[in-house]
Design a protein around this motif. Structure first.
Motif, PDB file in Angstrom:
ATOM      1  N   GLY A 157       0.792  -1.229   0.000  1.00 35.97           N
ATOM      2  CA  GLY A 157       0.000   0.000   0.000  1.00 35.97           C
ATOM      3  C   GLY A 157       0.817   1.268   0.000  1.00 35.97           C
ATOM      4  N   THR A 158       2.148   1.183   0.051  1.00 34.22           N
ATOM      5  CA  THR A 158       3.015   2.361   0.077  1.00 34.22           C
ATOM      6  C   THR A 158       3.719   2.490  -1.266  1.00 34.22           C
ATOM      7  OG1 THR A 158       3.378   2.075   2.452  1.00 34.22           O
ATOM      8  CG2 THR A 158       4.910   3.496   1.250  1.00 34.22           C
ATOM      9  N   LYS A 159       3.762   3.732  -1.805  1.00 35.78           N
ATOM     10  CA  LYS A 159       4.420   3.991  -3.077  1.00 35.78           C
ATOM     11  C   LYS A 159       5.866   4.403  -2.872  1.00 35.78           C
ATOM     12  CE  LYS A 159       0.223   5.426  -5.551  1.00 35.78           C
ATOM     13  NZ  LYS A 159      -0.437   6.546  -6.300  1.00 35.78           N
ATOM     14  N   GLN A 160       6.758   3.818  -3.683  1.00 36.70           N
ATOM     15  CA  GLN A 160       8.172   4.151  -3.654  1.00 36.70           C
ATOM     16  C   GLN A 160       8.579   4.561  -5.061  1.00 36.70           C
ATOM     17  OE1 GLN A 160      10.743   0.827  -2.789  1.00 36.70           O
ATOM     18  NE2 GLN A 160      12.590   2.079  -2.660  1.00 36.70           N
ATOM     19  N   ASN A 161       9.155   5.840  -5.151  1.00 38.05           N
ATOM     20  CA  ASN A 161       9.560   6.315  -6.468  1.00 38.05           C
ATOM     21  C   ASN A 161      10.730   5.483  -7.008  1.00 38.05           C
ATOM     22  OD1 ASN A 161       7.631   8.343  -6.486  1.00 38.05           O
ATOM     23  ND2 ASN A 161       9.030   9.936  -5.727  1.00 38.05           N
ATOM     24  N   VAL A 162      10.632   5.188  -8.307  1.00 42.30           N
ATOM     25  CA  VAL A 162      11.704   4.410  -8.973  1.00 42.30           C
ATOM     26  C   VAL A 162      12.455   5.325  -9.945  1.00 42.30           C
ATOM     27  CG1 VAL A 162      12.188   2.473 -10.507  1.00 42.30           C
ATOM     28  CG2 VAL A 162      10.411   2.261  -8.750  1.00 42.30           C
ATOM     29  N   ALA A 163      11.735   6.034 -10.817  1.00 39.60           N
ATOM     30  CA  ALA A 163      12.377   6.922 -11.798  1.00 39.60           C
ATOM     31  C   ALA A 163      11.381   8.000 -12.206  1.00 39.60           C
ATOM     32  CB  ALA A 163      12.818   6.112 -13.012  1.00 39.60           C
ATOM     33  N   THR A 164      11.946   9.186 -12.598  1.00 47.11           N
ATOM     34  CA  THR A 164      11.112  10.306 -13.067  1.00 47.11           C
ATOM     35  C   THR A 164      11.725  10.889 -14.330  1.00 47.11           C
ATOM     36  OG1 THR A 164      12.308  11.918 -11.716  1.00 47.11           O
ATOM     37  CG2 THR A 164      10.327  10.892 -10.754  1.00 47.11           C
ATOM     38  N   ALA A 165      10.808  11.492 -15.144  1.00 48.37           N
ATOM     39  CA  ALA A 165      11.246  12.190 -16.354  1.00 48.37           C
ATOM     40  C   ALA A 165      10.506  13.529 -16.407  1.00 48.37           C
ATOM     41  CB  ALA A 165      10.947  11.348 -17.582  1.00 48.37           C
ATOM     42  N   ASN A 166      11.304  14.631 -16.420  1.00 43.21           N
ATOM     43  CA  ASN A 166      10.730  15.989 -16.389  1.00 43.21           C
ATOM     44  C   ASN A 166      11.302  16.762 -17.571  1.00 43.21           C
ATOM     45  OD1 ASN A 166      10.712  18.984 -15.588  1.00 43.21           O
ATOM     46  ND2 ASN A 166       9.454  18.062 -13.956  1.00 43.21           N
ATOM     47  N   PRO A 167      10.376  17.491 -18.327  1.00 46.84           N
ATOM     48  CA  PRO A 167      10.881  18.230 -19.487  1.00 46.84           C
ATOM     49  C   PRO A 167      11.934  19.258 -19.127  1.00 46.84           C
ATOM     50  CG  PRO A 167       8.500  18.086 -19.534  1.00 46.84           C
ATOM     51  CD  PRO A 167       8.937  17.583 -18.212  1.00 46.84           C
ATOM     52  N   ASP A 168      11.884  19.787 -17.948  1.00 46.45           N
ATOM     53  CA  ASP A 168      12.832  20.830 -17.540  1.00 46.45           C
ATOM     54  C   ASP A 168      13.994  20.268 -16.726  1.00 46.45           C
ATOM     55  OD1 ASP A 168      11.215  22.780 -18.756  1.00 46.45           O
ATOM     56  OD2 ASP A 168       9.957  22.898 -16.949  1.00 46.45           O
ATOM     57  N   LEU A 169      13.714  19.246 -15.905  1.00 39.93           N
ATOM     58  CA  LEU A 169      14.744  18.724 -14.991  1.00 39.93           C
ATOM     59  C   LEU A 169      15.455  17.481 -15.530  1.00 39.93           C
ATOM     60  CD1 LEU A 169      12.838  19.192 -11.616  1.00 39.93           C
ATOM     61  CD2 LEU A 169      14.533  20.729 -12.689  1.00 39.93           C
ATOM     62  N   GLY A 170      14.916  16.902 -16.564  1.00 40.53           N
ATOM     63  CA  GLY A 170      15.569  15.723 -17.123  1.00 40.53           C
ATOM     64  C   GLY A 170      15.092  14.434 -16.472  1.00 40.53           C
ATOM     65  N   VAL A 171      15.983  13.406 -16.535  1.00 38.09           N
ATOM     66  CA  VAL A 171      15.647  12.039 -16.061  1.00 38.09           C
ATOM     67  C   VAL A 171      16.362  11.781 -14.755  1.00 38.09           C
ATOM     68  CG1 VAL A 171      15.861   9.575 -16.535  1.00 38.09           C
ATOM     69  CG2 VAL A 171      15.242  11.166 -18.372  1.00 38.09           C
ATOM     70  N   SER A 172      15.657  11.099 -13.823  1.00 42.73           N
ATOM     71  CA  SER A 172      16.244  10.760 -12.533  1.00 42.73           C
ATOM     72  C   SER A 172      15.799   9.348 -12.134  1.00 42.73           C
ATOM     73  CB  SER A 172      15.807  11.763 -11.464  1.00 42.73           C
ATOM     74  OG  SER A 172      16.258  11.354 -10.191  1.00 42.73           O
TER      75      SER A 172
END
Length: 485
Positions: free
Chosen positions: A50-65
């Motif tokens: 039931g808990t969310k854990q971030n794996v990866a993000t993609a932002n047009p301004d900040l790039g990929v993480s």
């Protein structure tokens, strides 16, 4: 799976799976509507309890993480996502070097303006292929006394997810045990032992373990190495040891693992005969068989496990037997065959002789003259018993009476005159040549040539017979003078 709103949608696969160490792709595609919305950011999250854990993000301004612990194993598949002016419509990620801990539900979330958030979810399942092996329970399996069951082989499927199924394939009688162990990382280890009663019958038997994991199948086999005491059997005595037989021997055969190292021979209640030679596991009896060879012979065979014995009782007979020890017919020696054939021929000849003798006596009884004498003779000459003289006869009645069963040819004609003969039939002169002729007889079956006065066998036609002679049923004649004496 598709999540929609105001014409926009997020598409993912409902589920994905892979094995530990493999690479899988989790697909996520954004379908824009009309009018199109602006994508502000895309985030991949792992949902655990039931808990969310971030794996990866993609932002047009900040790039990929990419966040730990996925930094070295997760990446966005399309390079356009990593560009300075990225395209975020397809944000599929690749999971490499999968771990069991990676198994979870993953959410792909799009943040848009002014439509808000849109997301979808994919379930990732991670399998662990088991390590399968089969081993002997012990390098050395010993069949001991008293006998007891023991595991002889082990088949194991370790660290599998899901657990494997183990089966045994063998002709060896035994039973299998099974055990499952759940490991902390979520895998399962399955272990199965095969239990038998070790014996010489189980030695060199093949055991095959069959492990089924999902749609895959693994097999492995071992050959049992069972050590056991010698199993002893003495061969060579066929139940036909007779006097003067040559080249007899006894052999001590032992089935053992490891092999027999020592053989020992002995004779119960006595000593081995002097004319015996022992070579390895064989007793050679020198010379012809004698009664001294009889007795109970014992062979002791020893290996590293123990000592076992075998025995055979030898009986010596005077003559050969026609049947072997096991009851089957065997060829006899030449002299024995000759004896059997000779005995058979002799028996047949004796039977024929007995039949011939019986026929002879029956025929002789049939031919015997029914009178006062026991020997019939063929009479030749003048019928007198002495040369030059005439045998005196008592007066005879005119009519002679015979038993009812007498032969017809025995009945004489009327007799008259002095001496019982009709004077007209024949005149006897004491000085005549006939009276001087010697009297002689010939036994039945004797064949000679005689003159015209000889009375011989003639059946067809019958010869004329003198009045003083009587013919017999067998063709012979006899003088009345001889008959009535």
């Amino acid at each position: 799976m598709t999540m929609t709103g105001n014409g926009q949608s997020v598409q993912t696969d409902p589920s994905k799976s892979g094995f530990v160490g493999d690479t899988v792709e989790l697909r996520c595609v954004f379908i824009n509507g009309k009018p199109p919305v602006k994508i502000s950011q895309v985030t991949w999250q792992k949902l655990i309890n039931g808990t969310k854990q971030n794996v990866a993000t993609a932002n047009p301004d900040l790039g990929v993480s990419v966040l730990p612990p996925f930094k070295d194993r997760v990446s966005f598949k399309h390079p356009a996502v990593r560009q300075r002016s990225p395209s975020l419509e397809d944000t599929t990620i690749a999971f490499s070097n999968l771990r069991l801990s990676d198994e979870a539900a993953y959410i792909c979330e799009y943040t848009t303006f002014p439509a808000g958030n849109r997301e979808n979810m994919v379930n990732l399942t991670v399998f662990a292929r088991p390590v399968t092996k089969m081993t002997l329970t012990s390098p050395t399996i010993v069949a001991r006394t008293p006998k007891r069951k023991m595991p002889v082989a082990t088949c194991m499927s370790a660290n599998g997810k899901p657990p494997s199924v183990i089966k045994w394939d063998t002709t060896l009688k035994g039973e299998a045990t099974f055990q499952e162990t759940r490991n902390p990382n979520g895998t399962v280890t399955v272990r199965s032992n095969y239990i038998v009663l070790p014996s010489r019958e189980t030695h060199r038997q093949k055991l095959t373990c069959i492990v089924t994991y999902r749609a895959e199948q693994f097999t492995d086999s071992v050959i049992l190495n069972v050590q056991y005491e010698p199993e002893v059997k003495i061969e060579g005595f066929d139940g036909n040891w007779y006097l003067n037989r040559q080249d007899v021997k006894l052999t001590c055969n032992a089935d053992a693992n490891p092999a027999v190292t020592v053989y020992q021979w002995k004779l119960l209640n006595g000593s081995l005969p002097n004319n015996i030679e022992i070579k390895n596991n064989t007793l050679f009896f020198k010379g012809p068989v004698t009664y001294e060879f009889g007795g109970t012979y014992v062979c002791d065979a020893t290996n590293s496990i123990g000592t076992r014995s075998g025995l055979v009782e030898v009986n010596v007979t005077e003559f050969p037997n026609s049947l072997p020890f096991d009851g089957r017919e065997i060829p006899l020696e030449e002299h024995n065959s000759g004896a059997v054939i000779g005995g058979a021929v002799g028996g047949v000849a004796l039977l024929v002789a007995a039949i011939a003798l019986l026929v002879f006596f029956l025929r002789r009884r049939q031919r015997t003259f029914k009178g006062d004498y026991s020997t019939k003779k063929h009479v030749f000459g003048n019928g007198y018993s002495k040369a030059g003289g005439m045998t005196a006869h008592p007066p005879m009645p005119k009519n002679l009476q015979y038993p009812d069963d007498s032969d017809d040819e025995k009945k004489p004609a009327q007799i008259s005159g002095p001496g019982g003969f009709e004077g007209g039939d024949r005149d006897f002169d004491g000085n005549s040549e006939d009276l001087k002729r010697p009297y002689f007889t010939v036994d039945e079956g004797e064949s000679r040539d005689y003159d015209e006065r000889t009375l011989a066998f003639q059946y067809d036609p019958e010869p004329e017979i003198a009045d003083d002679m009587v013919s017999q049923t067998d063709g012979s004649v006899i003088s009345k003078k001889e008959w009535y004496v």
